[in-house]
Design a protein around this motif. Structure first.
Motif, mmCIF file in Angstrom:
data_model
loop_
_atom_site.group_PDB
_atom_site.id
_atom_site.type_symbol
_atom_site.label_atom_id
_atom_site.label_comp_id
_atom_site.label_asym_id
_atom_site.label_seq_id
_atom_site.Cartn_x
_atom_site.Cartn_y
_atom_site.Cartn_z
ATOM 1 N N THR A 66 0.857 -1.184 0.000
ATOM 2 C CA THR A 66 0.000 0.000 0.000
ATOM 3 C C THR A 66 0.892 1.232 0.000
ATOM 4 O O THR A 66 2.086 1.147 0.302
ATOM 5 N N ARG A 67 0.294 2.393 -0.312
ATOM 6 C CA ARG A 67 1.057 3.644 -0.311
ATOM 7 C C ARG A 67 0.292 4.697 0.498
ATOM 8 O O ARG A 67 -0.927 4.685 0.540
ATOM 9 N N HIS A 68 1.056 5.608 1.114
ATOM 10 C CA HIS A 68 0.429 6.752 1.765
ATOM 11 C C HIS A 68 1.394 7.928 1.743
ATOM 12 O O HIS A 68 2.592 7.757 1.572
ATOM 13 N N ARG A 69 0.853 9.124 1.938
ATOM 14 C CA ARG A 69 1.634 10.351 1.867
ATOM 15 C C ARG A 69 2.485 10.553 3.119
ATOM 16 O O ARG A 69 2.084 10.211 4.219
ATOM 17 N N SER A 70 3.652 11.111 2.935
ATOM 18 C CA SER A 70 4.513 11.480 4.056
ATOM 19 C C SER A 70 3.867 12.598 4.862
ATOM 20 O O SER A 70 3.265 13.520 4.308
ATOM 21 N N GLU A 71 3.999 12.525 6.160
ATOM 22 C CA GLU A 71 3.521 13.610 7.018
ATOM 23 C C GLU A 71 4.462 14.807 6.952
ATOM 24 O O GLU A 71 4.071 15.924 7.283
ATOM 25 N N ALA A 72 5.711 14.584 6.544
ATOM 26 C CA ALA A 72 6.688 15.668 6.494
ATOM 27 C C ALA A 72 6.606 16.408 5.166
ATOM 28 O O ALA A 72 6.250 17.583 5.111
ATOM 29 N N ASP A 73 6.943 15.741 4.073
ATOM 30 C CA ASP A 73 6.911 16.327 2.740
ATOM 31 C C ASP A 73 5.722 15.728 1.994
ATOM 32 O O ASP A 73 5.768 14.579 1.569
ATOM 33 N N LYS A 74 4.658 16.498 1.821
ATOM 34 C CA LYS A 74 3.420 15.974 1.243
ATOM 35 C C LYS A 74 3.584 15.514 -0.204
ATOM 36 O O LYS A 74 2.743 14.798 -0.736
ATOM 37 N N ARG A 75 4.678 15.938 -0.852
ATOM 38 C CA ARG A 75 4.924 15.484 -2.223
ATOM 39 C C ARG A 75 5.510 14.075 -2.256
ATOM 40 O O ARG A 75 5.577 13.453 -3.306
ATOM 41 N N ARG A 76 5.900 13.587 -1.118
ATOM 42 C CA ARG A 76 6.571 12.299 -0.999
ATOM 43 C C ARG A 76 5.574 11.251 -0.507
ATOM 44 O O ARG A 76 4.653 11.562 0.240
ATOM 45 N N SER A 77 5.740 10.031 -0.937
ATOM 46 C CA SER A 77 4.899 8.945 -0.442
ATOM 47 C C SER A 77 5.786 7.800 0.017
ATOM 48 O O SER A 77 6.962 7.717 -0.334
ATOM 49 N N TYR A 78 5.198 6.915 0.812
ATOM 50 C CA TYR A 78 5.912 5.733 1.278
ATOM 51 C C TYR A 78 5.128 4.485 0.899
ATOM 52 O O TYR A 78 3.896 4.461 0.945
ATOM 53 N N VAL A 79 5.875 3.470 0.531
ATOM 54 C CA VAL A 79 5.304 2.175 0.191
ATOM 55 C C VAL A 79 5.536 1.258 1.382
ATOM 56 O O VAL A 79 6.633 1.209 1.944
ATOM 57 N N ARG A 80 4.492 0.550 1.782
ATOM 58 C CA ARG A 80 4.634 -0.382 2.897
ATOM 59 C C ARG A 80 4.021 -1.727 2.542
ATOM 60 O O ARG A 80 3.164 -1.837 1.654
ATOM 61 N N LEU A 81 4.472 -2.750 3.223
ATOM 62 C CA LEU A 81 3.920 -4.079 3.038
ATOM 63 C C LEU A 81 2.530 -4.124 3.646
ATOM 64 O O LEU A 81 2.315 -3.664 4.772
ATOM 65 N N ALA A 82 1.560 -4.633 2.908
ATOM 66 C CA ALA A 82 0.197 -4.753 3.426
ATOM 67 C C ALA A 82 0.167 -5.744 4.585
ATOM 68 O O ALA A 82 0.933 -6.717 4.618
ATOM 69 N N ASP A 168 24.649 -0.023 16.214
ATOM 70 C CA ASP A 168 23.198 -0.076 16.380
ATOM 71 C C ASP A 168 22.474 -0.464 15.092
ATOM 72 O O ASP A 168 22.850 -0.029 14.006
ATOM 73 N N PHE A 169 21.424 -1.260 15.243
ATOM 74 C CA PHE A 169 20.468 -1.521 14.161
ATOM 75 C C PHE A 169 19.404 -0.446 14.314
ATOM 76 O O PHE A 169 18.601 -0.481 15.241
ATOM 77 N N ILE A 170 19.418 0.547 13.420
ATOM 78 C CA ILE A 170 18.598 1.745 13.594
ATOM 79 C C ILE A 170 17.257 1.615 12.876
ATOM 80 O O ILE A 170 17.192 1.190 11.721
ATOM 81 N N ILE A 171 16.202 2.004 13.575
ATOM 82 C CA ILE A 171 14.861 2.031 12.994
ATOM 83 C C ILE A 171 14.258 3.405 13.259
ATOM 84 O O ILE A 171 14.015 3.770 14.411
ATOM 85 N N THR A 172 14.032 4.181 12.200
ATOM 86 C CA THR A 172 13.307 5.444 12.361
ATOM 87 C C THR A 172 11.816 5.148 12.308
ATOM 88 O O THR A 172 11.370 4.375 11.457
ATOM 89 N N VAL A 173 11.067 5.761 13.218
ATOM 90 C CA VAL A 173 9.630 5.476 13.298
ATOM 91 C C VAL A 173 8.792 6.715 13.012
ATOM 92 O O VAL A 173 7.601 6.742 13.321
ATOM 93 N N CYS A 174 9.414 7.753 12.436
ATOM 94 C CA CYS A 174 8.642 8.908 11.988
ATOM 95 C C CYS A 174 9.280 9.466 10.721
ATOM 96 O O CYS A 174 10.489 9.387 10.530
ATOM 97 N N ASP A 175 8.428 10.009 9.850
ATOM 98 C CA ASP A 175 8.897 10.501 8.559
ATOM 99 C C ASP A 175 9.868 11.669 8.713
ATOM 100 O O ASP A 175 10.836 11.789 7.967
ATOM 101 N N ASN A 176 9.607 12.554 9.674
ATOM 102 C CA ASN A 176 10.475 13.714 9.855
ATOM 103 C C ASN A 176 11.911 13.302 10.159
ATOM 104 O O ASN A 176 12.861 13.834 9.574
ATOM 105 N N ALA A 177 12.087 12.380 11.094
ATOM 106 C CA ALA A 177 13.433 11.934 11.448
ATOM 107 C C ALA A 177 14.108 11.246 10.270
ATOM 108 O O ALA A 177 15.296 11.469 10.001
ATOM 109 N N HIS A 178 13.364 10.425 9.559
ATOM 110 C CA HIS A 178 13.929 9.706 8.420
ATOM 111 C C HIS A 178 14.389 10.671 7.331
ATOM 112 O O HIS A 178 15.467 10.503 6.754
ATOM 113 N N GLU A 179 13.570 11.682 7.056
ATOM 114 C CA GLU A 179 13.892 12.614 5.979
ATOM 115 C C GLU A 179 14.909 13.671 6.421
ATOM 116 O O GLU A 179 15.619 14.231 5.587
#
Length: 224
Positions: A66-82, A168-179
């Motif tokens: 599935t896809r959804h819009r980034s909360e940080a940059d609305k022009r960006r989207s993320y693909v995730r496993l259903a 560390d095995f790093i996992i970002t859990v928010c769009d702002n931090a990742h971007e």
């Protein structure tokens, strides 16, 4: 064969057909770890954008992503496993980790919940940090943890630079931090910020999203 069984059979056929292409299988392998923007997937696979679009449409049609819009940059989207898309088909344990580091912007909700949930699911140590730590953990995070029988204790949001270690095995859990930190490495989970809505439903949804992802990932990591 009755209609329901036929529909289930056809859905399985579509999934196997979608995964028969090497590029699409690689996309799914990546998404079993975290969420990717199309640009990030294109860089990982080294293929043209039009070909990537074709592969993503095929995977969406099979109900795998599935896809959804980034909360940080609305022009960006993320693909995730259903959810439950690959029951019984996901890759096995193949990644080593000495410690898991969960990162979000304020280190006041999602990363704190992820750390607590990880400690319940895995023996591998976990910590959390923020790129711009808040003064305190959000009350909504404390409340949702309590509703699910988890005690967050008295955690204090911490700065990423004070916590992170090279292994560390790093996992970002928010769009702002990742971007904000494109060179941080690790994997990304695009979890909507429950503090934006600041409702019980928002925190419950974030908790359930993180919990599902952790239960999927924990069996794939072994202590390094």
């Amino acid at each position: 064969m009755d209609t329901e069984r036929m529909n289930q059979f056809e859905a399985r056929v579509a999934i196997h057909a979608a995964l028969a292409d090497p590029a699409r299988l690689r996309i799914i392998d990546l998404l079993t770890l975290g969420d990717y923007s199309p640009t990030e997937l294109q860089a990982e696979l080294g293929i043209p954008s039009n070909l990537l679009s074709h592969h993503l449409r095929t995977l969406e049609g099979a109900g795998l992503v599935t896809r959804h819009r980034s909360e940080a940059d609305k022009r960006r989207s993320y693909v995730r496993l259903a959810a439950a898309a690959l029951d019984g088909l996901a890759p096995g344990r193949e990644h080593g980790a000495r410690r898991v580091l969960f990162v979000c912007t304020r280190n006041s909700a999602r990363s704190q919940l992820a750390t607590a949930l990880w400690q319940r699911a895995s023996d591998i140590p976990s910590v959390s940090a923020g790129t711009h730590p808040a003064d305190r953990v959000a009350q909504g995070a404390i409340d949702v943890a309590h509703r699910h029988g988890i005690n967050l204790g008295t955690p204090t949001p911490r700065q990423l630079g004070d916590v992170a270690e090279d292994a560390d095995f790093i996992i970002t859990v928010c769009d702002n931090a990742h971007e904000e930190l494109p060179g941080l490495g690790g994997i990304h989970w695009s979890v909507p910020d429950p503090i934006r809505a600041n409702t019980t439903d928002a925190f419950d949804s974030a908790f359930e999203d993180i919990n599902r992802r952790i239960n999927d990932l924990a069996p794939r990591l072994h202590a390094a």
